[in-house]
Scaffold this motif. Structure first.
Motif, PDB file in Angstrom:
ATOM      1  N   SER A  40       0.866  -1.182   0.000  1.00  0.00           N
ATOM      2  CA  SER A  40       0.000   0.000   0.000  1.00  0.00           C
ATOM      3  C   SER A  40       0.899   1.227   0.000  1.00  0.00           C
ATOM      4  O   SER A  40       1.879   1.273   0.729  1.00  0.00           O
ATOM      5  N   LYS A  41       0.586   2.207  -0.807  1.00  0.00           N
ATOM      6  CA  LYS A  41       1.444   3.388  -0.916  1.00  0.00           C
ATOM      7  C   LYS A  41       0.767   4.605  -0.309  1.00  0.00           C
ATOM      8  O   LYS A  41      -0.412   4.849  -0.546  1.00  0.00           O
ATOM      9  N   GLY A  42       1.516   5.374   0.475  1.00  0.00           N
ATOM     10  CA  GLY A  42       1.014   6.603   1.081  1.00  0.00           C
ATOM     11  C   GLY A  42       1.949   7.066   2.175  1.00  0.00           C
ATOM     12  O   GLY A  42       2.360   6.257   3.008  1.00  0.00           O
ATOM     13  N   GLU A  43       2.301   8.338   2.178  1.00  0.00           N
ATOM     14  CA  GLU A  43       3.290   8.839   3.127  1.00  0.00           C
ATOM     15  C   GLU A  43       2.907   8.615   4.584  1.00  0.00           C
ATOM     16  O   GLU A  43       3.765   8.369   5.421  1.00  0.00           O
ATOM     17  N   ASN A  44       1.609   8.719   4.916  1.00  0.00           N
ATOM     18  CA  ASN A  44       1.181   8.581   6.308  1.00  0.00           C
ATOM     19  C   ASN A  44       0.668   7.173   6.624  1.00  0.00           C
ATOM     20  O   ASN A  44       0.131   6.932   7.692  1.00  0.00           O
ATOM     21  N   LEU A  45       0.862   6.242   5.685  1.00  0.00           N
ATOM     22  CA  LEU A  45       0.541   4.844   5.960  1.00  0.00           C
ATOM     23  C   LEU A  45       1.722   4.218   6.686  1.00  0.00           C
ATOM     24  O   LEU A  45       2.873   4.642   6.503  1.00  0.00           O
ATOM     25  N   PRO A  46       1.472   3.184   7.501  1.00  0.00           N
ATOM     26  CA  PRO A  46       2.608   2.531   8.157  1.00  0.00           C
ATOM     27  C   PRO A  46       3.491   1.845   7.125  1.00  0.00           C
ATOM     28  O   PRO A  46       2.990   1.306   6.140  1.00  0.00           O
ATOM     29  N   VAL A  47       4.787   1.898   7.333  1.00  0.00           N
ATOM     30  CA  VAL A  47       5.674   1.131   6.462  1.00  0.00           C
ATOM     31  C   VAL A  47       5.390  -0.343   6.721  1.00  0.00           C
ATOM     32  O   VAL A  47       5.132  -0.754   7.859  1.00  0.00           O
ATOM     33  N   GLU A  48       5.357  -1.136   5.660  1.00  0.00           N
ATOM     34  CA  GLU A  48       5.150  -2.578   5.775  1.00  0.00           C
ATOM     35  C   GLU A  48       6.007  -3.268   4.725  1.00  0.00           C
ATOM     36  O   GLU A  48       6.704  -2.597   3.972  1.00  0.00           O
ATOM     37  N   ARG A  49       5.948  -4.586   4.730  1.00  0.00           N
ATOM     38  CA  ARG A  49       6.840  -5.386   3.884  1.00  0.00           C
ATOM     39  C   ARG A  49       8.301  -5.119   4.255  1.00  0.00           C
ATOM     40  O   ARG A  49       9.177  -5.069   3.403  1.00  0.00           O
ATOM     41  N   VAL A  50       8.525  -4.912   5.566  1.00  0.00           N
ATOM     42  CA  VAL A  50       9.887  -4.759   6.079  1.00  0.00           C
ATOM     43  C   VAL A  50      10.152  -5.908   7.051  1.00  0.00           C
ATOM     44  O   VAL A  50       9.346  -6.191   7.930  1.00  0.00           O
ATOM     45  N   SER A  51      11.265  -6.576   6.857  1.00  0.00           N
ATOM     46  CA  SER A  51      11.648  -7.678   7.732  1.00  0.00           C
ATOM     47  C   SER A  51      12.263  -7.134   9.017  1.00  0.00           C
ATOM     48  O   SER A  51      12.590  -5.936   9.114  1.00  0.00           O
ATOM     49  N   TRP A  52      12.448  -8.003   9.988  1.00  0.00           N
ATOM     50  CA  TRP A  52      13.152  -7.626  11.211  1.00  0.00           C
ATOM     51  C   TRP A  52      14.566  -7.175  10.856  1.00  0.00           C
ATOM     52  O   TRP A  52      15.068  -6.187  11.388  1.00  0.00           O
ATOM     53  N   ASP A  53      15.182  -7.882   9.920  1.00  0.00           N
ATOM     54  CA  ASP A  53      16.530  -7.516   9.468  1.00  0.00           C
ATOM     55  C   ASP A  53      16.523  -6.123   8.826  1.00  0.00           C
ATOM     56  O   ASP A  53      17.437  -5.319   9.064  1.00  0.00           O
ATOM     57  N   ASP A  54      15.498  -5.830   8.013  1.00  0.00           N
ATOM     58  CA  ASP A  54      15.377  -4.490   7.416  1.00  0.00           C
ATOM     59  C   ASP A  54      15.255  -3.424   8.496  1.00  0.00           C
ATOM     60  O   ASP A  54      15.832  -2.341   8.379  1.00  0.00           O
ATOM     61  N   CYS A  55      14.488  -3.718   9.532  1.00  0.00           N
ATOM     62  CA  CYS A  55      14.310  -2.766  10.643  1.00  0.00           C
ATOM     63  C   CYS A  55      15.645  -2.465  11.312  1.00  0.00           C
ATOM     64  O   CYS A  55      15.924  -1.314  11.674  1.00  0.00           O
ATOM     65  N   GLN A  56      16.481  -3.485  11.474  1.00  0.00           N
ATOM     66  CA  GLN A  56      17.790  -3.278  12.093  1.00  0.00           C
ATOM     67  C   GLN A  56      18.666  -2.364  11.229  1.00  0.00           C
ATOM     68  O   GLN A  56      19.383  -1.506  11.743  1.00  0.00           O
ATOM     69  N   GLU A  57      18.583  -2.532   9.911  1.00  0.00           N
ATOM     70  CA  GLU A  57      19.340  -1.661   9.001  1.00  0.00           C
ATOM     71  C   GLU A  57      18.834  -0.220   9.097  1.00  0.00           C
ATOM     72  O   GLU A  57      19.627   0.724   9.147  1.00  0.00           O
TER      73      GLU A  57
END
Length: 196
Positions: A40-57
């Motif tokens: 889903s695209k939108g600046e005020n939407l929550p970021v998603e499709r991010v892995s735990w590893d992506d979060c660490q980066e």
């Protein structure tokens, strides 16, 4: 509760922390990472499709900017903040505080558009499930101070339930685990800061 939510035990959070009032948004992610991986695209939407590893980066890059020290919440911190002093299944009337059980709807909702919990935190129930720092594992039976979860494992903890989950999976106590490399259109995160 489910078997992985037991035994009930006393947990003390001894260190102060600041939890983001909303899930990390796509605009925030893009500012640090340069682009967003979201379904889903939108600046005020929550970021998603991010892995735990992506979060660490993301956290490593954010911390390198010198604006504070950030990390994922521990599971205990997350539940403490989600409950916000309440003892029931939810920190408020679920329909007022959560986007959940939307079946085939293929879009998350802008953060902060439902009612906040008693401590002013939004979307702790529903919208996207949230990564925690801990490895997923069985709870200790012992009274604990600042628990950090299992010493190791295969999955990292996710809390809060998401857009496609039923009410049961959005309870304050509900927990699950995903591989650290897993990406999903209903899986995001929020940040903890230990500096004011």
């Amino acid at each position: 509760g489910d078997n992985d939510e037991k035994p009930v035990r006393m947990v003390t959070i001894s260190q102060p922390f600041y939890l983001g009032k909303c899930e990390v948004t796509q605009a925030q992610w893009k500012k640090v990472m340069g682009s967003t991986p979201c379904y889903s695209k939108g600046e005020n939407l929550p970021v998603e499709r991010v892995s735990w590893d992506d979060c660490q980066e993301f956290i490593e890059k954010l911390n390198s900017k010198g604006v504070g020290t950030f990390r994922l919440p521990t599971e205990a911190e997350w539940e403490y903040a989600c409950r916000a002093g309440t003892t029931g299944d939810y920190a408020g009337e679920l329909n007022e505080v959560a986007w959940y059980d939307e079946g085939l709807l293929e879009r998350t909702h802008p953060v902060g558009t439902k009612k906040a919990n008693p401590w002013g935190l939004y979307d702790m129930h529903g919208n996207v499930s949230e990564w925690c720092q801990d490895w997923y594992g069985a709870y200790s039976q012992e009274k604990q101070t600042d628990p950090k979860g299992a010493a190791d494992g295969f999955s990292r903890v996710c809390r809060g339930g998401g857009l496609y989950d039923g009410a049961r999976d959005c309870r304050s106590a509900s927990r699950g685990g995903n591989l650290p490399s897993r990406r999903s259109s209903c899986l995001g995160f929020r940040l903890v800061s230990t500096t004011p």
